[in-house]
Design a protein around this motif. Sequence first.
Motif, PDB file in Angstrom:
ATOM      1  N   GLY A  98       0.159   6.079  -5.804  1.00 42.38           N
ATOM      2  CA  GLY A  98      -0.517   6.865  -4.772  1.00 42.38           C
ATOM      3  C   GLY A  98      -0.197   6.365  -3.380  1.00 42.38           C
ATOM      4  O   GLY A  98      -0.004   7.162  -2.452  1.00 42.38           O
ATOM      5  N   ILE A  99      -0.131   5.032  -3.203  1.00 44.47           N
ATOM      6  CA  ILE A  99       0.220   4.479  -1.904  1.00 44.47           C
ATOM      7  C   ILE A  99       1.667   4.825  -1.552  1.00 44.47           C
ATOM      8  O   ILE A  99       1.980   5.166  -0.409  1.00 44.47           O
ATOM      9  CB  ILE A  99       0.028   2.948  -1.880  1.00 44.47           C
ATOM     10  N   GLU A 100       2.542   4.763  -2.532  1.00 41.48           N
ATOM     11  CA  GLU A 100       3.947   5.120  -2.300  1.00 41.48           C
ATOM     12  C   GLU A 100       4.060   6.568  -1.833  1.00 41.48           C
ATOM     13  O   GLU A 100       4.825   6.884  -0.910  1.00 41.48           O
ATOM     14  CB  GLU A 100       4.738   4.900  -3.589  1.00 41.48           C
ATOM     15  N   PHE A 101       3.282   7.452  -2.447  1.00 41.47           N
ATOM     16  CA  PHE A 101       3.269   8.859  -2.033  1.00 41.47           C
ATOM     17  C   PHE A 101       2.773   9.003  -0.594  1.00 41.47           C
ATOM     18  O   PHE A 101       3.339   9.755   0.208  1.00 41.47           O
ATOM     19  CB  PHE A 101       2.371   9.674  -2.976  1.00 41.47           C
ATOM     20  N   LEU A 102       1.718   8.276  -0.251  1.00 40.76           N
ATOM     21  CA  LEU A 102       1.164   8.364   1.102  1.00 40.76           C
ATOM     22  C   LEU A 102       2.145   7.848   2.150  1.00 40.76           C
ATOM     23  O   LEU A 102       2.199   8.363   3.265  1.00 40.76           O
ATOM     24  CB  LEU A 102      -0.152   7.586   1.179  1.00 40.76           C
ATOM     25  N   PHE A 103       2.927   6.820   1.794  1.00 41.34           N
ATOM     26  CA  PHE A 103       3.955   6.331   2.710  1.00 41.34           C
ATOM     27  C   PHE A 103       4.994   7.425   2.978  1.00 41.34           C
ATOM     28  O   PHE A 103       5.377   7.670   4.127  1.00 41.34           O
ATOM     29  CB  PHE A 103       4.641   5.084   2.134  1.00 41.34           C
ATOM     30  N   LYS A 104       5.431   8.087   1.929  1.00 36.22           N
ATOM     31  CA  LYS A 104       6.427   9.155   2.097  1.00 36.22           C
ATOM     32  C   LYS A 104       5.838  10.312   2.895  1.00 36.22           C
ATOM     33  O   LYS A 104       6.500  10.870   3.786  1.00 36.22           O
ATOM     34  CB  LYS A 104       6.903   9.636   0.728  1.00 36.22           C
ATOM     35  N   LYS A 105       4.607  10.661   2.603  1.00 35.61           N
ATOM     36  CA  LYS A 105       3.943  11.770   3.288  1.00 35.61           C
ATOM     37  C   LYS A 105       3.822  11.501   4.787  1.00 35.61           C
ATOM     38  O   LYS A 105       4.001  12.415   5.608  1.00 35.61           O
ATOM     39  CB  LYS A 105       2.559  11.986   2.687  1.00 35.61           C
ATOM     40  N   ASN A 106       3.539  10.261   5.130  1.00 38.06           N
ATOM     41  CA  ASN A 106       3.323   9.912   6.535  1.00 38.06           C
ATOM     42  C   ASN A 106       4.558   9.313   7.208  1.00 38.06           C
ATOM     43  O   ASN A 106       4.480   8.846   8.341  1.00 38.06           O
ATOM     44  CB  ASN A 106       2.155   8.939   6.648  1.00 38.06           C
ATOM     45  N   LYS A 107       5.672   9.312   6.485  1.00 39.54           N
ATOM     46  CA  LYS A 107       6.950   8.830   7.021  1.00 39.54           C
ATOM     47  C   LYS A 107       6.892   7.354   7.426  1.00 39.54           C
ATOM     48  O   LYS A 107       7.410   6.948   8.472  1.00 39.54           O
ATOM     49  CB  LYS A 107       7.419   9.706   8.188  1.00 39.54           C
ATOM     50  N   VAL A 108       6.269   6.556   6.583  1.00 41.82           N
ATOM     51  CA  VAL A 108       6.265   5.099   6.748  1.00 41.82           C
ATOM     52  C   VAL A 108       7.425   4.537   5.926  1.00 41.82           C
ATOM     53  O   VAL A 108       7.539   4.825   4.725  1.00 41.82           O
ATOM     54  CB  VAL A 108       4.936   4.483   6.265  1.00 41.82           C
ATOM     55  N   ASP A 109       8.278   3.739   6.533  1.00 46.61           N
ATOM     56  CA  ASP A 109       9.396   3.129   5.814  1.00 46.61           C
ATOM     57  C   ASP A 109       8.913   1.898   5.048  1.00 46.61           C
ATOM     58  O   ASP A 109       8.228   1.036   5.616  1.00 46.61           O
ATOM     59  CB  ASP A 109      10.504   2.703   6.784  1.00 46.61           C
ATOM     60  N   TRP A 110       9.284   1.817   3.777  1.00 46.13           N
ATOM     61  CA  TRP A 110       8.993   0.628   2.971  1.00 46.13           C
ATOM     62  C   TRP A 110      10.217  -0.281   3.015  1.00 46.13           C
ATOM     63  O   TRP A 110      11.278   0.050   2.471  1.00 46.13           O
ATOM     64  CB  TRP A 110       8.652   1.042   1.546  1.00 46.13           C
ATOM     65  N   LEU A 111      10.088  -1.422   3.660  1.00 44.36           N
ATOM     66  CA  LEU A 111      11.155  -2.423   3.690  1.00 44.36           C
ATOM     67  C   LEU A 111      10.919  -3.364   2.518  1.00 44.36           C
ATOM     68  O   LEU A 111       9.999  -4.174   2.540  1.00 44.36           O
ATOM     69  CB  LEU A 111      11.134  -3.186   5.017  1.00 44.36           C
ATOM     70  N   LYS A 112      11.728  -3.260   1.485  1.00 46.41           N
ATOM     71  CA  LYS A 112      11.506  -3.996   0.248  1.00 46.41           C
ATOM     72  C   LYS A 112      12.079  -5.402   0.335  1.00 46.41           C
ATOM     73  O   LYS A 112      13.278  -5.595   0.551  1.00 46.41           O
ATOM     74  CB  LYS A 112      12.119  -3.241  -0.932  1.00 46.41           C
ATOM     75  N   GLY A 113      11.207  -6.383   0.173  1.00 43.03           N
ATOM     76  CA  GLY A 113      11.611  -7.780   0.241  1.00 43.03           C
ATOM     77  C   GLY A 113      10.506  -8.604   0.868  1.00 43.03           C
ATOM     78  O   GLY A 113       9.428  -8.099   1.183  1.00 43.03           O
ATOM     79  N   TRP A 114      10.784  -9.903   1.044  1.00 41.53           N
ATOM     80  CA  TRP A 114       9.813 -10.812   1.640  1.00 41.53           C
ATOM     81  C   TRP A 114      10.181 -11.052   3.089  1.00 41.53           C
ATOM     82  O   TRP A 114      11.350 -11.209   3.427  1.00 41.53           O
ATOM     83  CB  TRP A 114       9.767 -12.126   0.867  1.00 41.53           C
ATOM     84  N   ALA A 115       9.186 -11.081   3.937  1.00 40.11           N
ATOM     85  CA  ALA A 115       9.422 -11.114   5.377  1.00 40.11           C
ATOM     86  C   ALA A 115       9.302 -12.512   5.965  1.00 40.11           C
ATOM     87  O   ALA A 115       8.565 -13.362   5.458  1.00 40.11           O
ATOM     88  CB  ALA A 115       8.435 -10.184   6.078  1.00 40.11           C
ATOM     89  N   SER A 116      10.017 -12.714   7.057  1.00 39.34           N
ATOM     90  CA  SER A 116       9.806 -13.860   7.949  1.00 39.34           C
ATOM     91  C   SER A 116       9.939 -13.340   9.371  1.00 39.34           C
ATOM     92  O   SER A 116      10.475 -12.257   9.602  1.00 39.34           O
ATOM     93  CB  SER A 116      10.814 -14.977   7.673  1.00 39.34           C
TER      94      SER A 116
END
Length: 464
Positions: A98-116
């Motif tokens: 459901g969260i993945e769908f909401l990201f696509k719906k709202n045009k939020v980019d998912w950057l896959k990986g661990w951040a620094s």
Amino acid sequence: MAQYDVIIIGSGPGGYVCAIRCAQLGLKTACVEGRDTLGGTCLNVGCIPSKALLHASHQLHEAQHNFARMGLIGDAPSVDWSRMLDYKRDAIEANTKGIEFLFKKNKVDWLKGWASIPAAGKVRVGDETHDAKHVVIASGSESAPVPGADVTVDEEVVVSSTGALELSEIPRTMAVIGGGVIGLELGSVYTRLGTDVTVIEYLDGITPGQDAEVAKQFQKLLKKQGLSFVTGAAVSKVERTDDGATVHYAMRKDDAAKTLDVDVVLVATGRRPNTDGLGLDALGVSLTNRGQIAVDDHYKTSVEGVYAIGDVIEGPMLAHKAEDEGMAIAEILAGQAGHVNYGVIPGVIYTHPEVASVGITQEQAEEAGTKIKIGKFSFMGNGRAKANFAADGFVKLIADAETDRILGCHVIGPMAGDLIHEVCVAMEFGAAAEDLARTCHAHPTYSEAMREAALDCGDGAIHA
């Protein structure tokens, strides 16, 4: 390399809500998440899976203890643990997708990986570095170790809440180190499933910070359900054995040494900010004495353009607190006036009965010298609760003695986690106990107990 207005690190309730709200407000937004699924601890190994198991185990309890009383005759169901875990995983998948769908719906980019964060305005994910005007740290928390004790979590015999949600089989015996929310919820699950559960708590009572009267009643009801409690005990060591583990502890009142042999040990001594790997030291982000990220009233860290919300900063480690902060910082970054009312953040324990609270406790009022009046009502006087075998517990409403303004509420009883929000709304609008008492409540509902407690702040409850 992409350019964003906002990059949020972490996709838990604070992070994903912040990302969606930023996008709604017209900001080009990305959210970094290293898990294979979105939702953070809450949706993957916390709130959602634990509530699934609480629900399933409560249905078993009802079948074993109450069905026959209602004329529902038949053998109580047996437990297929693997299928129960599948049910839990289905609940997780439905929510994370459901969260993945909401990201696509709202045009939020998912950057896959661990951040620094190598520098202000830069977020590195894998081999790529992305530019952002604003960076919001929402990386959540992780299970904290037992203070001053030799305890190694292996997620097999000695487990955190994560491992407790994925045990290979239902244990015969379990020790829970810590009498807080997580330990009591999961301890309740396994007790219903037939495990002999012993809770070992350092303090003299469970649920630290809870209204003392509610905590006392809560422990009494949990003992009635089969949980055992050892309070005032300091755990020093957990030792793996051929059959499970031995918990070594000492009673604080006399230093008497004790041991407890069990199949599984659940370490539930709280949580700590999850900030490893972000590069905060090199970046120069200031921390509090407790290792939390220090922020100002607008969630700014000591580094320009870097913000933090949720479990990594001060305050209760609650998903809905993080969500509110995610909304607030998104609105601030969009030029609006984001705000969180920290005096009206409810807390809920999802056992049966549930426990919920908002605002100040009686003890806090007395310590502050605030003159209060208390309205109480037992669920024994609520028709719906009695009909549903859910009459344990009570509502306790705290109001200012002079102005009648509601200052807090503490509920132990059926659907307490839903009932508490009536008082949350009332407190947001500065309502008096009389306002609540004069509001019509449908009959028969559990919510009538809230009105009766408000009435008790005045001339008295009707059904008491």
